[in-house]
Design a protein around this motif. Structure first.
Motif: not given
Length: 264
Positions: A15-25, A46-51, A206-210
């Motif tokens: 839904q959001m494209g990306r998730v954060s550790v703090d929000d999920l916690a 390989r379902l998510l890519a770590r950032t 933007d830098s997420t494309k890397f």
């Protein structure tokens, strides 16, 4: 088997494209360490890519949904848009292609005068429609319902009619070797035609494309004149840009200066 929380995390990422550790916690009322373990397991599959601080939806064949892309790095995209707009003088002709970052450029161009904007992006045309100092020319072709992009051979033939001052293009993913990548081969054909018929090509991404990958090669960084991003995390990529004499503008750098040739 994925645990229920893993499936919920994947759905949020879709839904959001990306998730954060703090929000999920906070959402699942568990510790950040637990979420980091969840993300690591999903990345191992390989379902998510770590950032940094979270994870991105990992798909090499399908793009993140349009609304999610609009949210991802929205401030960074707005800054990129302003920097690109500063490179473009009044009374110029411009191609603007599909993408949420190129839409941020269109937003930043609204106070320019005497522009002729040729686009295959319905969102760009709609955004500029009420600004009479800007002439908007929209391509014909197949409408992609997911994001308002116009693709296909008719759009390619339409773009071939023009020779413009600037092309503003986006990219769904950027490979470490300098390849610019996308998901839809029909869109790639239009983008290549846009690049071939512009005197100055500006890549806005933007830098997420890397952090992402996609299956279709659009071009190589050496084929653009200016690359505007918030941050280039790969020193090797900076070297590629330097060797190809591509102007690299990083809007997120505190020592970044506005281009001296801002003619607005």
């Amino acid at each position: 088997m994925l645990i229920e929380r893993h499936n919920a995390i994947l759905e949020l990422a879709r839904q959001m494209g990306r998730v954060s550790v703090d929000d999920l916690a906070r959402r699942f009322d568990v510790s950040p360490q637990t979420i980091r373990k969840d993300l690591n397991e999903l990345c191992d599959r390989r379902l998510l890519a770590r950032t940094h601080g979270g994870a991105l939806l990992s798909s090499g064949i399908e793009n993140v949904g349009y609304e999610a892309r609009r949210i991802i790095s929205s401030k960074e995209k707005a800054d990129i848009g302003e920097s690109v707009a500063a490179l473009i003088p009044d009374n110029a002709s411009i191609f603007i292609n599909i993408g949420t970052t190129t839409e941020a450029v269109a937003q930043a161009l609204l106070q320019h005068r005497g522009l002729m904007v040729i686009t295959n992006n319905i969102n760009v045309a709609s955004l500029m429609r009420g600004y009479t100092q800007i002439e908007v020319v929209i391509a014909g072709g197949v409408l992609r319902h997911s994001d308002g992009g116009i693709v296909g051979e008719a759009a390619v033939d339409f773009m071939r009619q023009f020779k413009v001052d600037f092309a503003v293009i986006g990219s769904s993913a950027i490979d470490p070797d300098g390849s610019l990548l996308d998901y839809d081969y029909r869109e790639v054909k239009v983008t290549k035609t846009i690049m071939d018929n512009a005197r100055h090509v500006i890549l806005a991404a933007d830098s997420t494309k890397f952090e992402r990958t996609a299956p279709v090669r659009v071009a190589h960084l050496s084929q653009v004149d200016t690359f505007v991003t918030d941050h280039c995390p790969n020193p090797g990529f900076v070297q590629i840009a330097a060797e190809a004499e591509v102007e690299l503008i990083q809007t997120g750098r505190q020592d970044a200066e506005k281009p001296a040739h801002d003619q607005r």
